[in-house]
Motif scaffolding. Sequence first.
Motif, PDB file in Angstrom:
ATOM      1  N   GLY A  42       0.962  -0.857  -0.675  1.00  0.00           N
ATOM      2  CA  GLY A  42       0.100  -0.141  -0.121  1.00  0.00           C
ATOM      3  C   GLY A  42       1.203   1.212  -0.121  1.00  0.00           C
ATOM      4  O   GLY A  42       1.851   1.134   0.752  1.00  0.00           O
ATOM      5  N   LEU A  43       0.848   1.946  -1.445  1.00  0.00           N
ATOM      6  CA  LEU A  43       1.565   3.190  -0.851  1.00  0.00           C
ATOM      7  C   LEU A  43       0.876   4.718  -1.094  1.00  0.00           C
ATOM      8  O   LEU A  43       0.035   4.853  -1.716  1.00  0.00           O
ATOM      9  CB  LEU A  43       2.038   2.761  -2.585  1.00  0.00           C
ATOM     10  N   VAL A  44       1.143   5.072   0.177  1.00  0.00           N
ATOM     11  CA  VAL A  44       0.365   6.391   0.474  1.00  0.00           C
ATOM     12  C   VAL A  44       1.564   7.425   0.617  1.00  0.00           C
ATOM     13  O   VAL A  44       2.408   7.531   1.084  1.00  0.00           O
ATOM     14  CB  VAL A  44      -0.339   6.798   1.601  1.00  0.00           C
ATOM     15  N   ILE A 194       3.928  -8.874  -7.029  1.00  0.00           N
ATOM     16  CA  ILE A 194       3.822  -7.600  -6.560  1.00  0.00           C
ATOM     17  C   ILE A 194       3.164  -6.889  -7.314  1.00  0.00           C
ATOM     18  O   ILE A 194       2.480  -6.461  -8.364  1.00  0.00           O
ATOM     19  CB  ILE A 194       5.308  -6.913  -6.836  1.00  0.00           C
ATOM     20  N   VAL A 195       1.969  -6.298  -5.728  1.00  0.00           N
ATOM     21  CA  VAL A 195       1.040  -5.220  -6.640  1.00  0.00           C
ATOM     22  C   VAL A 195       1.394  -3.768  -5.505  1.00  0.00           C
ATOM     23  O   VAL A 195       1.538  -3.693  -4.059  1.00  0.00           O
ATOM     24  CB  VAL A 195      -0.517  -5.925  -5.698  1.00  0.00           C
ATOM     25  N   LEU A 196       1.686  -2.564  -6.565  1.00  0.00           N
ATOM     26  CA  LEU A 196       1.533  -1.960  -5.649  1.00  0.00           C
ATOM     27  C   LEU A 196       0.256  -1.193  -5.923  1.00  0.00           C
ATOM     28  O   LEU A 196      -0.151  -1.148  -6.913  1.00  0.00           O
ATOM     29  CB  LEU A 196       3.116  -1.216  -6.604  1.00  0.00           C
ATOM     30  N   LEU A 197      -0.240  -0.843  -4.855  1.00  0.00           N
ATOM     31  CA  LEU A 197      -1.468   0.093  -4.976  1.00  0.00           C
ATOM     32  C   LEU A 197      -1.415   1.765  -4.095  1.00  0.00           C
ATOM     33  O   LEU A 197      -1.650   1.679  -2.633  1.00  0.00           O
ATOM     34  CB  LEU A 197      -2.680  -0.703  -4.059  1.00  0.00           C
ATOM     35  N   SER A 198      -1.892   2.004  -4.846  1.00  0.00           N
ATOM     36  CA  SER A 198      -1.683   3.583  -4.279  1.00  0.00           C
ATOM     37  C   SER A 198      -3.320   4.642  -3.955  1.00  0.00           C
ATOM     38  O   SER A 198      -4.066   3.957  -5.007  1.00  0.00           O
ATOM     39  CB  SER A 198      -1.438   4.570  -5.110  1.00  0.00           C
ATOM     40  N   SER A 199      -3.415   4.814  -2.776  1.00  0.00           N
ATOM     41  CA  SER A 199      -4.645   5.306  -2.064  1.00  0.00           C
ATOM     42  C   SER A 199      -5.096   6.382  -1.283  1.00  0.00           C
ATOM     43  O   SER A 199      -3.479   6.447  -0.452  1.00  0.00           O
ATOM     44  CB  SER A 199      -5.394   3.546  -1.628  1.00  0.00           C
ATOM     45  N   HIS A 200      -5.214   7.121  -1.666  1.00  0.00           N
ATOM     46  CA  HIS A 200      -5.334   8.317  -0.166  1.00  0.00           C
ATOM     47  C   HIS A 200      -6.443   7.555   0.223  1.00  0.00           C
ATOM     48  O   HIS A 200      -6.518   8.347   1.626  1.00  0.00           O
ATOM     49  CB  HIS A 200      -5.839   9.634  -0.834  1.00  0.00           C
ATOM     50  N   ILE A 201      -7.485   6.384   0.906  1.00  0.00           N
ATOM     51  CA  ILE A 201      -8.190   6.254   1.462  1.00  0.00           C
ATOM     52  C   ILE A 201      -7.312   4.922   2.161  1.00  0.00           C
ATOM     53  O   ILE A 201      -7.065   4.012   1.937  1.00  0.00           O
ATOM     54  CB  ILE A 201      -9.212   5.195   0.501  1.00  0.00           C
ATOM     55  N   ILE A 202      -6.839   5.619   3.756  1.00  0.00           N
ATOM     56  CA  ILE A 202      -6.167   4.291   4.136  1.00  0.00           C
ATOM     57  C   ILE A 202      -6.866   3.515   4.794  1.00  0.00           C
ATOM     58  O   ILE A 202      -6.074   2.078   4.895  1.00  0.00           O
ATOM     59  CB  ILE A 202      -5.669   5.138   5.540  1.00  0.00           C
ATOM     60  N   SER A 203      -8.459   3.246   4.614  1.00  0.00           N
ATOM     61  CA  SER A 203      -8.914   2.124   5.011  1.00  0.00           C
ATOM     62  C   SER A 203      -9.148   0.916   3.949  1.00  0.00           C
ATOM     63  O   SER A 203      -9.325  -0.079   4.656  1.00  0.00           O
ATOM     64  CB  SER A 203     -10.243   2.666   5.160  1.00  0.00           C
ATOM     65  N   ASP A 204      -8.660   1.763   2.538  1.00  0.00           N
ATOM     66  CA  ASP A 204      -8.853   0.880   1.853  1.00  0.00           C
ATOM     67  C   ASP A 204      -7.857   0.081   1.750  1.00  0.00           C
ATOM     68  O   ASP A 204      -6.952  -1.707   0.876  1.00  0.00           O
ATOM     69  CB  ASP A 204      -8.828   1.132   0.227  1.00  0.00           C
ATOM     70  N   LEU A 205      -6.440  -0.209   2.329  1.00  0.00           N
ATOM     71  CA  LEU A 205      -5.577  -0.395   2.292  1.00  0.00           C
ATOM     72  C   LEU A 205      -4.785  -0.966   3.843  1.00  0.00           C
ATOM     73  O   LEU A 205      -4.438  -2.702   3.889  1.00  0.00           O
ATOM     74  CB  LEU A 205      -3.879   0.281   2.319  1.00  0.00           C
ATOM     75  N   ALA A 206      -5.890  -0.234   5.001  1.00  0.00           N
ATOM     76  CA  ALA A 206      -5.437  -1.643   6.006  1.00  0.00           C
ATOM     77  C   ALA A 206      -5.832  -3.236   5.913  1.00  0.00           C
ATOM     78  O   ALA A 206      -4.858  -3.122   6.717  1.00  0.00           O
ATOM     79  CB  ALA A 206      -6.546  -0.481   6.985  1.00  0.00           C
ATOM     80  N   SER A 207      -6.754  -3.180   5.373  1.00  0.00           N
ATOM     81  CA  SER A 207      -7.452  -4.810   5.681  1.00  0.00           C
ATOM     82  C   SER A 207      -6.281  -5.058   4.618  1.00  0.00           C
ATOM     83  O   SER A 207      -6.776  -6.760   4.817  1.00  0.00           O
ATOM     84  CB  SER A 207      -9.043  -4.990   5.204  1.00  0.00           C
ATOM     85  N   ILE A 208      -5.946  -4.998   3.764  1.00  0.00           N
ATOM     86  CA  ILE A 208      -5.095  -5.941   2.639  1.00  0.00           C
ATOM     87  C   ILE A 208      -3.542  -6.184   2.033  1.00  0.00           C
ATOM     88  O   ILE A 208      -3.300  -6.270   1.485  1.00  0.00           O
ATOM     89  CB  ILE A 208      -5.851  -5.210   0.993  1.00  0.00           C
ATOM     90  N   SER A 209      -3.589  -4.649   3.015  1.00  0.00           N
ATOM     91  CA  SER A 209      -1.648  -4.593   2.747  1.00  0.00           C
ATOM     92  C   SER A 209      -1.181  -5.203   3.612  1.00  0.00           C
ATOM     93  O   SER A 209      -0.693  -5.816   4.658  1.00  0.00           O
ATOM     94  CB  SER A 209      -1.241  -3.202   2.649  1.00  0.00           C
ATOM     95  N   ASP A 210      -0.345  -6.465   2.739  1.00  0.00           N
ATOM     96  CA  ASP A 210       1.069  -6.768   3.737  1.00  0.00           C
ATOM     97  C   ASP A 210       2.280  -6.137   4.376  1.00  0.00           C
ATOM     98  O   ASP A 210       2.769  -6.160   4.782  1.00  0.00           O
ATOM     99  CB  ASP A 210       1.968  -7.985   2.931  1.00  0.00           C
ATOM    100  N   ASN A 211       2.093  -4.734   3.257  1.00  0.00           N
ATOM    101  CA  ASN A 211       3.378  -3.582   4.194  1.00  0.00           C
ATOM    102  C   ASN A 211       2.772  -2.277   3.349  1.00  0.00           C
ATOM    103  O   ASN A 211       2.416  -1.999   1.946  1.00  0.00           O
ATOM    104  CB  ASN A 211       4.672  -4.093   3.995  1.00  0.00           C
ATOM    105  N   ILE A 212       3.045  -1.389   4.019  1.00  0.00           N
ATOM    106  CA  ILE A 212       2.509   0.082   3.766  1.00  0.00           C
ATOM    107  C   ILE A 212       4.237   1.076   3.656  1.00  0.00           C
ATOM    108  O   ILE A 212       5.259   0.872   4.709  1.00  0.00           O
ATOM    109  CB  ILE A 212       1.961   0.712   5.010  1.00  0.00           C
ATOM    110  N   LEU A 213       3.779   1.195   2.535  1.00  0.00           N
ATOM    111  CA  LEU A 213       5.193   2.317   2.387  1.00  0.00           C
ATOM    112  C   LEU A 213       4.800   3.543   1.910  1.00  0.00           C
ATOM    113  O   LEU A 213       3.827   4.196   1.549  1.00  0.00           O
ATOM    114  CB  LEU A 213       5.150   2.095   0.723  1.00  0.00           C
ATOM    115  N   VAL A 214       4.931   4.541   3.055  1.00  0.00           N
ATOM    116  CA  VAL A 214       4.538   6.050   3.567  1.00  0.00           C
ATOM    117  C   VAL A 214       5.725   6.992   2.694  1.00  0.00           C
ATOM    118  O   VAL A 214       7.307   6.690   2.744  1.00  0.00           O
ATOM    119  CB  VAL A 214       4.272   6.036   4.787  1.00  0.00           C
ATOM    120  N   LEU A 215       5.611   7.407   1.712  1.00  0.00           N
ATOM    121  CA  LEU A 215       6.018   8.493   1.494  1.00  0.00           C
ATOM    122  C   LEU A 215       6.371   9.918   1.726  1.00  0.00           C
ATOM    123  O   LEU A 215       5.196  10.311   1.996  1.00  0.00           O
ATOM    124  CB  LEU A 215       6.409   8.528  -0.067  1.00  0.00           C
TER     125      LEU A 215
END
Length: 303
Positions: A42-44, A194-215
């Motif tokens: 999850g890319l945020v 490898i699935v890179l998922l960029s989103s502004h909706i943190i809740s979309d990433l919370a339940s599915i991401s194996d890792n969170i990448l914060v920039l």
Amino acid sequence: MSNASFPIKEVQLGIHKLSKSYHENHTALNNISLTLTPGIIGLVGSNGAGKSTLLKLIAQLERPSSGSIQLNGQDVAGCPQLIRQRLGLLPQHFAVYENLTAKQFLQYLAAVKQVTRKHVAQDISELLHALNLHEFENQNISTFSGGMRQRLGIAQALLGAPDILIFDEPTVGLDPHERVAFRSLLKKLGKDKIVLLSSHIISDLASISDNILVLARGEVCAFNTPENLLQHMEGKVWDIMVKTTEARQIETQFKVCDTQYFDNKTRLRVIHETPPTKCASSIAPNLEDAYLFYTAPCPAEAH
């Protein structure tokens, strides 16, 4: 699989000291180093953090100012097709041919991508079913709603069974049921891609991401599992109830991520390493707290 000339047991992307500057005063990415393996990342980051630039560099749509990207140890600078032939991409702004049907559009893109799977027609049919578009496969895209177009964009990204998937704001336009279905699909894909998922909706990433990448400001602030990010936030999130006249002072001194107003009082959710006031109570953190902790400057620093 796409027209790859050799098989991959487990795809790995190495990003080494990657930087991108558009002009002297604008560095979009600054010396980023990462190793990406199968799973959902999850890319945020806020607007201008460098998310889209990073995705474009990985997709070989732009060249870095310095640094390198390696696919299974091989530098792709001289041969961008090494990644492109294994890549599925849904950009933030996805263009379609209005006069084509959904089925024709996927057939056309399969040809453009030079997908050489023997059962392309079957693959397209399965994708249309998976994205709940099979009933509209012979309908012109010009008649599609925003959500239907977005699902078609997801379908085209999956053409050729790519090993690397990039989705930039993929849930825009999807209703709640479609978002749930998409998250379920992503969980299956992340097992060996490898699935890179960029989103502004943190809740979309919370339940599915194996890792969170914060920039933030072109640099990596955090790259960790959601569980570890939350653990790191323990004891840093506070609930404060004060008189409304006192709330402004707290807002100017600390990172406030939520505010609730009552008759004469205000409840604040504050992020700080130590109790910000004597009446502060420690509360359970969430991923949005972690995101704000890593990216939002303290009010005192912002002025």
